[in-house]
Design an enzyme around this catalytic site. Sequence first.
Site, PDB file in Angstrom:
ATOM      1  CE  LYS A  43      -2.518   1.636   3.656  1.00  0.00           C
ATOM      2  NZ  LYS A  43      -2.482   3.114   3.717  1.00  0.00           N
ATOM      3  CG  ASP A  70      -5.104   4.482   1.220  1.00  0.00           C
ATOM      4  OD1 ASP A  70      -6.208   4.908   0.857  1.00  0.00           O
ATOM      5  OD2 ASP A  70      -4.806   4.301   2.422  1.00  0.00           O
ATOM      6  CG  LEU A  71      -2.799   8.543  -3.851  1.00  0.00           C
ATOM      7  CD1 LEU A  71      -2.394   9.167  -5.177  1.00  0.00           C
ATOM      8  CD2 LEU A  71      -1.715   8.755  -2.805  1.00  0.00           C
ATOM      9  CE  LYS A  72      -7.868   6.799   3.657  1.00  0.00           C
ATOM     10  NZ  LYS A  72      -6.474   6.350   3.692  1.00  0.00           N
ATOM     11  CG  HIS A  74     -13.574  14.384  -0.570  1.00  0.00           C
ATOM     12  ND1 HIS A  74     -13.874  14.393   0.782  1.00  0.00           N
ATOM     13  CD2 HIS A  74     -14.684  14.824  -1.203  1.00  0.00           C
ATOM     14  CE1 HIS A  74     -15.111  14.830   0.939  1.00  0.00           C
ATOM     15  NE2 HIS A  74     -15.613  15.116  -0.252  1.00  0.00           N
ATOM     16  CG  ASP A  75     -11.187  18.167  -5.959  1.00  0.00           C
ATOM     17  OD1 ASP A  75     -11.996  19.047  -6.316  1.00  0.00           O
ATOM     18  OD2 ASP A  75     -10.013  18.407  -5.654  1.00  0.00           O
ATOM     19  CB  ILE A  76     -15.544  19.170  -8.389  1.00  0.00           C
ATOM     20  CG1 ILE A  76     -14.267  19.488  -9.176  1.00  0.00           C
ATOM     21  CG2 ILE A  76     -15.814  20.226  -7.330  1.00  0.00           C
ATOM     22  CD1 ILE A  76     -14.376  20.753 -10.022  1.00  0.00           C
ATOM     23  N   PRO A  77     -16.439  16.303  -9.467  1.00  0.00           N
ATOM     24  CG  PRO A  77     -18.669  15.762  -9.954  1.00  0.00           C
ATOM     25  CD  PRO A  77     -17.821  16.804  -9.271  1.00  0.00           C
ATOM     26  CB  THR A 134     -11.015   4.437  11.675  1.00  0.00           C
ATOM     27  OG1 THR A 134      -9.768   4.643  11.030  1.00  0.00           O
ATOM     28  CG2 THR A 134     -11.726   3.266  11.042  1.00  0.00           C
ATOM     29  CD  GLN A 205      -5.420   0.581  13.096  1.00  0.00           C
ATOM     30  OE1 GLN A 205      -6.581   1.002  13.209  1.00  0.00           O
ATOM     31  NE2 GLN A 205      -4.730   0.708  11.984  1.00  0.00           N
ATOM     32  NE  ARG A 226       1.245   0.905  13.494  1.00  0.00           N
ATOM     33  CZ  ARG A 226       0.427   1.718  14.142  1.00  0.00           C
ATOM     34  NH1 ARG A 226       0.918   2.585  15.008  1.00  0.00           N
ATOM     35  NH2 ARG A 226      -0.876   1.665  13.927  1.00  0.00           N
TER      36      ARG A 226
HETATM   37  O1  C5P Z   1       0.361  -0.461  11.248  1.00  0.00           O
HETATM   38  P1  C5P Z   1      -1.104  -0.661  10.943  1.00  0.00           P
HETATM   39  O2  C5P Z   1      -1.472  -2.112  10.726  1.00  0.00           O
HETATM   40  O3  C5P Z   1      -1.994   0.007  11.974  1.00  0.00           O
HETATM   41  O4  C5P Z   1      -1.333   0.094   9.546  1.00  0.00           O
HETATM   42  C1  C5P Z   1      -2.612   0.219   8.977  1.00  0.00           C
HETATM   43  C2  C5P Z   1      -2.527   0.983   7.691  1.00  0.00           C
HETATM   44  O5  C5P Z   1      -3.863   1.164   7.200  1.00  0.00           O
HETATM   45  C3  C5P Z   1      -1.908   2.370   7.812  1.00  0.00           C
HETATM   46  O6  C5P Z   1      -1.284   2.675   6.558  1.00  0.00           O
HETATM   47  C4  C5P Z   1      -3.116   3.265   8.018  1.00  0.00           C
HETATM   48  O7  C5P Z   1      -2.899   4.574   7.581  1.00  0.00           O
HETATM   49  C5  C5P Z   1      -4.158   2.560   7.133  1.00  0.00           C
HETATM   50  N1  C5P Z   1      -5.544   2.822   7.471  1.00  0.00           N
HETATM   51  C6  C5P Z   1      -6.075   2.576   8.724  1.00  0.00           C
HETATM   52  N2  C5P Z   1      -7.399   2.845   8.983  1.00  0.00           N
HETATM   53  C7  C5P Z   1      -8.170   3.326   8.012  1.00  0.00           C
HETATM   54  C8  C5P Z   1      -7.674   3.556   6.737  1.00  0.00           C
HETATM   55  C9  C5P Z   1      -6.335   3.288   6.491  1.00  0.00           C
HETATM   56  O8  C5P Z   1      -5.366   2.110   9.607  1.00  0.00           O
HETATM   57  N3  C5P Z   1      -9.452   3.541   8.269  1.00  0.00           N
END
Ligand code: C5P
Length: 251
Positions: A43, A70-72, A74-77, A134, A205, A226
Amino acid sequence: MTVDQPRIAPHTVAQRIIVPLDLPSAQAALDLVDAIPQVSFWKLGLELFVSAGPGLIQDLKARQKRIFLDLKFHDIPNTMAGACAAAASYGVDLLTVHTAAGKEALVAAQTAAIAGAEAAGVAPPVVLGVTLLTSIAPQSLAAELRIPLKAADYALQMALLAQDSGLTGIVCSPQEVTQLRRFLPANFVLVCPGVRPVGASSQDQRRTLTPIQALQAGATYLVIGRPITAAPDPAAAFQRICEECSAAIAP
Ligand code: C5P
Protein backbone atom coordinates in the site's frame (compact mmCIF):
# COMPACT_ATOMS: atom_id res chain seq x y z
CA MET A 1 -5.82 -10.22 -19.27
CA THR A 2 -7.96 -7.93 -21.41
CA VAL A 3 -8.03 -4.30 -20.39
CA ASP A 4 -11.73 -4.17 -19.55
CA GLN A 5 -11.59 -7.07 -17.07
CA PRO A 6 -11.54 -6.19 -13.38
CA ARG A 7 -8.48 -7.25 -11.44
CA ILE A 8 -8.83 -10.90 -10.46
CA ALA A 9 -9.76 -12.07 -6.99
CA PRO A 10 -6.85 -13.20 -4.83
CA HIS A 11 -6.25 -16.91 -4.36
CA THR A 12 -3.88 -17.48 -1.45
CA VAL A 13 -3.83 -15.92 2.01
CA ALA A 14 -0.44 -14.34 1.22
CA GLN A 15 -2.00 -12.56 -1.75
CA ARG A 16 -4.74 -11.21 0.54
CA ILE A 17 -2.40 -9.43 2.95
CA ILE A 18 -1.43 -5.89 1.95
CA VAL A 19 1.46 -4.28 3.82
CA PRO A 20 1.53 -0.47 4.01
CA LEU A 21 4.66 1.46 3.09
CA ASP A 22 4.27 3.95 5.94
CA LEU A 23 7.72 5.40 5.37
CA PRO A 24 9.02 8.86 4.41
CA SER A 25 11.23 8.10 1.39
CA ALA A 26 11.43 5.89 -1.67
CA GLN A 27 14.71 4.37 -0.51
CA ALA A 28 13.29 3.41 2.89
CA ALA A 29 10.24 1.95 1.14
CA LEU A 30 12.28 -0.12 -1.32
CA ASP A 31 14.55 -1.37 1.48
CA LEU A 32 11.43 -2.70 3.24
CA VAL A 33 10.04 -4.22 0.04
CA ASP A 34 13.33 -6.00 -0.58
CA ALA A 35 13.51 -7.18 3.05
CA ILE A 36 10.18 -9.04 2.73
CA PRO A 37 10.20 -10.55 -0.77
CA GLN A 38 7.27 -12.82 0.21
CA VAL A 39 4.94 -9.81 0.34
CA SER A 40 3.30 -9.39 -3.06
CA PHE A 41 0.90 -6.51 -2.32
CA TRP A 42 1.98 -3.10 -0.97
CA LYS A 43 0.00 0.00 0.00
CA LEU A 44 1.35 3.36 -1.12
CA GLY A 45 -0.28 6.17 0.82
CA LEU A 46 -0.42 9.93 0.68
CA GLU A 47 2.73 10.70 2.69
CA LEU A 48 5.04 8.48 0.64
CA PHE A 49 3.41 9.34 -2.71
CA VAL A 50 3.81 13.06 -2.06
CA SER A 51 7.44 12.68 -0.94
CA ALA A 52 8.61 10.00 -3.39
CA GLY A 53 6.44 10.69 -6.44
CA PRO A 54 4.93 8.26 -8.93
CA GLY A 55 8.34 6.83 -9.91
CA LEU A 56 8.04 4.54 -6.90
CA ILE A 57 5.09 2.84 -8.58
CA GLN A 58 7.35 1.85 -11.46
CA ASP A 59 9.97 0.58 -8.98
CA LEU A 60 7.31 -1.62 -7.36
CA LYS A 61 5.98 -2.85 -10.68
CA ALA A 62 9.54 -3.70 -11.80
CA ARG A 63 9.57 -6.00 -8.76
CA GLN A 64 6.28 -7.60 -9.91
CA LYS A 65 4.39 -6.20 -6.90
CA ARG A 66 0.70 -5.42 -6.73
CA ILE A 67 -0.09 -1.87 -5.61
CA PHE A 68 -2.83 -0.33 -3.49
CA LEU A 69 -2.62 3.43 -4.25
CA ASP A 70 -4.32 4.88 -1.16
CA LEU A 71 -4.62 8.58 -2.00
CA LYS A 72 -8.29 8.96 -0.92
CA PHE A 73 -9.37 11.43 -3.62
CA HIS A 74 -12.18 13.83 -2.63
CA ASP A 75 -12.99 16.60 -5.09
CA ILE A 76 -15.46 17.76 -7.74
CA PRO A 77 -16.39 15.18 -10.40
CA ASN A 78 -14.16 16.62 -13.15
CA THR A 79 -11.08 16.63 -10.91
CA MET A 80 -11.85 13.18 -9.47
CA ALA A 81 -12.13 11.86 -13.01
CA GLY A 82 -8.79 13.34 -14.09
CA ALA A 83 -6.99 12.07 -11.00
CA CYS A 84 -8.49 8.57 -11.29
CA ALA A 85 -7.64 8.32 -14.99
CA ALA A 86 -4.02 9.29 -14.26
CA ALA A 87 -3.76 6.91 -11.30
CA ALA A 88 -5.28 4.04 -13.27
CA SER A 89 -2.80 4.61 -16.11
CA TYR A 90 0.01 3.56 -13.73
CA GLY A 91 -1.48 0.07 -13.63
CA VAL A 92 -2.25 0.04 -9.90
CA ASP A 93 -4.55 -2.66 -8.53
CA LEU A 94 -6.55 -0.74 -5.90
CA LEU A 95 -7.31 2.98 -5.66
CA THR A 96 -9.26 4.92 -2.99
CA VAL A 97 -11.80 7.76 -3.24
CA HIS A 98 -14.00 9.31 -0.53
CA THR A 99 -17.65 8.31 -0.87
CA ALA A 100 -18.55 11.70 0.68
CA ALA A 101 -17.64 13.26 -2.69
CA GLY A 102 -21.12 12.13 -3.80
CA LYS A 103 -22.61 9.96 -6.51
CA GLU A 104 -21.76 12.13 -9.51
CA ALA A 105 -18.10 12.24 -8.48
CA LEU A 106 -18.01 8.49 -7.74
CA VAL A 107 -19.54 7.62 -11.11
CA ALA A 108 -17.01 9.95 -12.78
CA ALA A 109 -14.15 8.34 -10.82
CA GLN A 110 -15.15 4.80 -11.76
CA THR A 111 -15.72 5.65 -15.43
CA ALA A 112 -12.43 7.54 -15.69
CA ALA A 113 -10.44 4.77 -13.97
CA ILE A 114 -11.61 2.31 -16.61
CA ALA A 115 -10.96 4.76 -19.45
CA GLY A 116 -7.53 5.75 -18.08
CA ALA A 117 -6.45 2.13 -17.76
CA GLU A 118 -7.75 1.29 -21.21
CA ALA A 119 -5.89 4.21 -22.78
CA ALA A 120 -2.68 3.03 -21.09
CA GLY A 121 -3.26 -0.61 -22.07
CA VAL A 122 -3.38 -1.87 -18.48
CA ALA A 123 -6.10 -3.57 -16.43
CA PRO A 124 -8.31 -1.12 -14.50
CA PRO A 125 -7.95 -0.85 -10.72
CA VAL A 126 -10.71 -1.70 -8.29
CA VAL A 127 -11.85 1.76 -7.15
CA LEU A 128 -12.56 1.55 -3.40
CA GLY A 129 -14.84 3.94 -1.55
CA VAL A 130 -13.71 5.21 1.86
CA THR A 131 -16.93 5.24 3.88
CA LEU A 132 -15.94 7.01 7.09
CA LEU A 133 -12.47 7.74 8.41
CA THR A 134 -11.85 5.73 11.56
CA SER A 135 -10.27 8.83 13.08
CA ILE A 136 -13.74 10.43 13.23
CA ALA A 137 -15.03 9.72 16.75
CA PRO A 138 -18.76 8.79 17.02
CA GLN A 139 -19.56 12.05 18.83
CA SER A 140 -17.79 14.09 16.10
CA LEU A 141 -20.15 12.67 13.49
CA ALA A 142 -23.08 14.51 15.07
CA ALA A 143 -21.33 17.45 16.73
CA GLU A 144 -18.89 18.41 13.96
CA LEU A 145 -20.12 16.86 10.71
CA ARG A 146 -23.84 17.19 11.68
CA ILE A 147 -24.58 13.65 10.50
CA PRO A 148 -27.49 12.27 12.57
CA LEU A 149 -26.56 8.58 12.21
CA LYS A 150 -24.55 6.06 14.19
CA ALA A 151 -21.11 5.50 12.65
CA ALA A 152 -21.93 1.92 11.57
CA ASP A 153 -25.20 3.02 9.93
CA TYR A 154 -23.46 5.89 8.14
CA ALA A 155 -20.70 3.52 6.93
CA LEU A 156 -23.37 1.16 5.57
CA GLN A 157 -25.19 3.96 3.76
CA MET A 158 -21.94 5.13 2.18
CA ALA A 159 -21.06 1.56 1.19
CA LEU A 160 -24.42 1.29 -0.57
CA LEU A 161 -23.80 4.65 -2.25
CA ALA A 162 -20.45 3.33 -3.49
CA GLN A 163 -22.14 0.24 -4.92
CA ASP A 164 -24.95 2.29 -6.44
CA SER A 165 -22.34 4.50 -8.12
CA GLY A 166 -20.68 1.53 -9.79
CA LEU A 167 -17.73 1.09 -7.44
CA THR A 168 -16.82 -2.51 -6.73
CA GLY A 169 -15.26 -2.20 -3.30
CA ILE A 170 -14.80 -0.21 -0.10
CA VAL A 171 -12.37 0.22 2.77
CA CYS A 172 -14.00 -0.70 6.08
CA SER A 173 -13.33 -1.68 9.67
CA PRO A 174 -13.08 -5.45 10.16
CA GLN A 175 -15.80 -5.05 12.79
CA GLU A 176 -18.21 -3.88 10.05
CA VAL A 177 -17.57 -6.74 7.62
CA THR A 178 -20.24 -9.14 8.88
CA GLN A 179 -23.01 -6.54 8.63
CA LEU A 180 -21.79 -5.20 5.26
CA ARG A 181 -21.67 -8.68 3.76
CA ARG A 182 -25.43 -8.99 4.42
CA PHE A 183 -26.07 -6.10 2.04
CA LEU A 184 -23.26 -6.40 -0.50
CA PRO A 185 -22.55 -9.09 -3.11
CA ALA A 186 -19.95 -11.76 -2.39
CA ASN A 187 -17.60 -10.38 -5.04
CA PHE A 188 -17.71 -6.83 -3.63
CA VAL A 189 -14.15 -6.09 -2.45
CA LEU A 190 -13.83 -5.31 1.27
CA VAL A 191 -10.40 -4.05 2.34
CA CYS A 192 -9.78 -3.96 6.10
CA PRO A 193 -7.10 -2.15 8.08
CA GLY A 194 -7.28 -2.44 11.87
CA VAL A 195 -6.19 -6.08 11.90
CA ARG A 196 -4.02 -7.44 14.70
CA PRO A 197 -2.67 -11.00 15.14
CA VAL A 198 -3.23 -12.60 18.55
CA GLY A 199 -0.64 -11.24 20.98
CA ALA A 200 0.25 -8.18 18.86
CA SER A 201 -0.11 -4.70 20.31
CA SER A 202 -3.16 -2.83 19.01
CA GLN A 203 -1.05 0.39 18.97
CA ASP A 204 -3.38 3.25 17.95
CA GLN A 205 -5.92 0.95 16.27
CA ARG A 206 -9.34 0.59 17.92
CA ARG A 207 -11.91 -2.17 17.43
CA THR A 208 -9.49 -4.65 15.87
CA LEU A 209 -10.05 -8.26 14.74
CA THR A 210 -7.41 -10.94 14.21
CA PRO A 211 -6.50 -11.83 10.61
CA ILE A 212 -8.38 -15.14 10.87
CA GLN A 213 -11.51 -13.44 12.28
CA ALA A 214 -11.45 -10.76 9.58
CA LEU A 215 -11.08 -13.29 6.76
CA GLN A 216 -13.77 -15.54 8.24
CA ALA A 217 -16.12 -12.54 8.49
CA GLY A 218 -15.70 -11.98 4.75
CA ALA A 219 -12.86 -9.48 4.25
CA THR A 220 -11.26 -9.73 0.80
CA TYR A 221 -7.95 -8.09 1.71
CA LEU A 222 -6.31 -7.23 5.04
CA VAL A 223 -4.00 -4.25 5.51
CA ILE A 224 -1.49 -5.23 8.22
CA GLY A 225 1.35 -2.84 8.98
CA ARG A 226 3.29 -2.62 12.20
CA PRO A 227 2.76 -6.21 13.38
CA ILE A 228 4.85 -7.10 10.31
CA THR A 229 7.00 -4.04 9.57
CA ALA A 230 8.01 -3.36 13.20
CA ALA A 231 8.65 -7.02 14.04
CA PRO A 232 12.27 -8.03 14.77
CA ASP A 233 12.06 -10.31 11.70
CA PRO A 234 9.39 -8.87 9.34
CA ALA A 235 9.63 -11.76 6.87
CA ALA A 236 9.08 -14.31 9.65
CA ALA A 237 6.15 -12.27 11.04
CA PHE A 238 4.48 -12.18 7.61
CA GLN A 239 5.07 -15.91 7.14
CA ARG A 240 3.61 -16.71 10.57
CA ILE A 241 0.42 -14.75 9.85
CA CYS A 242 0.04 -16.47 6.46
CA GLU A 243 0.50 -19.93 7.96
CA GLU A 244 -1.95 -19.30 10.81
CA CYS A 245 -4.58 -18.02 8.38
CA SER A 246 -3.99 -20.74 5.80
CA ALA A 247 -4.59 -23.39 8.46
CA ALA A 248 -7.92 -21.79 9.40
CA ILE A 249 -9.21 -20.56 6.03
CA ALA A 250 -9.90 -22.54 2.90
CA PRO A 251 -8.19 -20.79 -0.06
O1 C5P B 1 0.36 -0.46 11.25
P1 C5P B 1 -1.10 -0.66 10.94
O2 C5P B 1 -1.47 -2.11 10.73
O3 C5P B 1 -1.99 0.01 11.97
O4 C5P B 1 -1.33 0.09 9.55
C1 C5P B 1 -2.61 0.22 8.98
C2 C5P B 1 -2.53 0.98 7.69
O5 C5P B 1 -3.86 1.16 7.20
C3 C5P B 1 -1.91 2.37 7.81
O6 C5P B 1 -1.28 2.68 6.56
C4 C5P B 1 -3.12 3.26 8.02
O7 C5P B 1 -2.90 4.57 7.58
C5 C5P B 1 -4.16 2.56 7.13
N1 C5P B 1 -5.54 2.82 7.47
C6 C5P B 1 -6.08 2.58 8.72
N2 C5P B 1 -7.40 2.85 8.98
C7 C5P B 1 -8.17 3.33 8.01
C8 C5P B 1 -7.67 3.56 6.74
C9 C5P B 1 -6.34 3.29 6.49
O8 C5P B 1 -5.37 2.11 9.61
N3 C5P B 1 -9.45 3.54 8.27
